[in-house]
Enzyme design. Structure first.
Site, short mmCIF file in Angstrom:
data_model
loop_
_atom_site.label_atom_id
_atom_site.label_comp_id
_atom_site.label_asym_id
_atom_site.label_seq_id
_atom_site.Cartn_x
_atom_site.Cartn_y
_atom_site.Cartn_z
N GLY A 73 -5.72 6.99 -14.63
CA GLY A 73 -6.89 7.58 -15.03
C GLY A 73 -6.83 8.85 -14.52
N GLU B 197 0.77 -1.26 0.12
CA GLU B 197 -0.01 -0.08 -0.11
C GLU B 197 0.92 1.14 0.08
OE1 GLU B 197 -4.13 1.99 1.79
OE2 GLU B 197 -3.51 -0.04 2.25
N GLY C 204 -6.39 5.46 -0.94
CA GLY C 204 -6.72 4.15 -1.30
C GLY C 204 -8.13 3.59 -0.80
N ARG D 156 4.23 -17.02 -0.69
CA ARG D 156 5.54 -17.72 -0.27
C ARG D 156 5.79 -17.28 1.04
NH1 ARG D 156 9.98 -20.24 -3.43
NH2 ARG D 156 8.41 -20.34 -4.86
N SER D 157 6.38 -17.75 2.33
CA SER D 157 6.77 -17.34 3.27
C SER D 157 8.16 -16.64 3.28
CB SER D 157 6.48 -18.30 4.53
OG SER D 157 7.41 -19.34 4.17
N HIS E 171 -0.47 -13.65 -0.48
CA HIS E 171 0.60 -14.00 -0.05
C HIS E 171 0.77 -15.41 -0.49
CE1 HIS E 171 -0.49 -10.67 2.55
NE2 HIS E 171 -1.53 -11.35 2.94
#
Length: 140
Positions: A110, A64, A84, A93-94, A91
Site C-alpha cells: 500500500g 528483516e 519496520g 527446521r534447524s 523457525h
C-alpha cells in the site's frame, strides 16, 4: 526489468550503508524482480547459537533485511522511509552449515504500509524459516 537494471539494483543493495549487521552476517543480495528480492547468508559458527545450529536471530536479520530492502525498492526514498513495525518469525527446521537463501515478496503493498512474506530455504529447498514483516511508510 532489464538485466542491466537488476545488476544496478543488486550492486546498490550490496554496497549500501557501510558496515551493517547484514554485512557482518555476510548477507548478499542475489536476485531481484519486480515483486521479489532474494539474498543468501552462509551458516557458519558465526551465526550459530550455543547448540551449534543457526541462531533464530540470524534468520530474523536475514528476513528483516530482505523485507526492509524490498520496501525501499518500492518507495521514493527521497520522500519516504520504510520502517519496520512488526516481525513474526517461525523457525521450522534447524541448519548447521551451508547456505540459506531468503526470498521476500509482498502480501500487501500500500501507500502507507507494506506487509511482506519471507521464506528462508536451504540448498535442498527445505523451508527453514517463514517470516512476515510489516513496514510503515513514513514521510522523511
Amino acid at each position: 526489468m532489464t538485466p542491466e537494471k537488476k545488476a544496478e539494483i543488486l550492486h546498490q543493495l550490496n554496497t549500501w550503508g557501510g558496515e551493517t549487521l547484514g554485512k557482518t552476517l555476510n548477507i548478499v543480495f542475489t536476485e531481484v524482480t519486480d515483486d521479489t528480492l532474494t539474498a543468501t547468508m552462509p551458516v557458519t559458527p558465526k551465526v550459530h547459537q550455543p547448540y551449534g545450529i543457526l541462531h533464530g536471530g540470524a534468520s530474523c536479520v536475514l528476513a528483516e533485511t530482505l523485507g526492509s530492502c524490498l520496501s525501499v525498492l518500492h518507495v521514493d526514498i527521497e520522500k519516504f522511509a520504510p520502517v519496520g513495525t512488526n516481525i513474526n518469525s517461525n523457525h521450522l527446521r534447524s541448519k548447521k552449515e551451508g547456505i540459506v537463501t531468503g526470498t521476500a515478496r509482498f502480501i500487501r503493498k500500500g501507500n502507507t504500509m507494506h506487509v511482506s512474506e519471507i521464506e528462508i530455504r536451504d540448498e535442498k529447498d527445505a523451508l527453514i524459516n517463514h517470516t512476515t514483516m510489516t513496514n510503515n511508510i513514513i514521510a522523511r
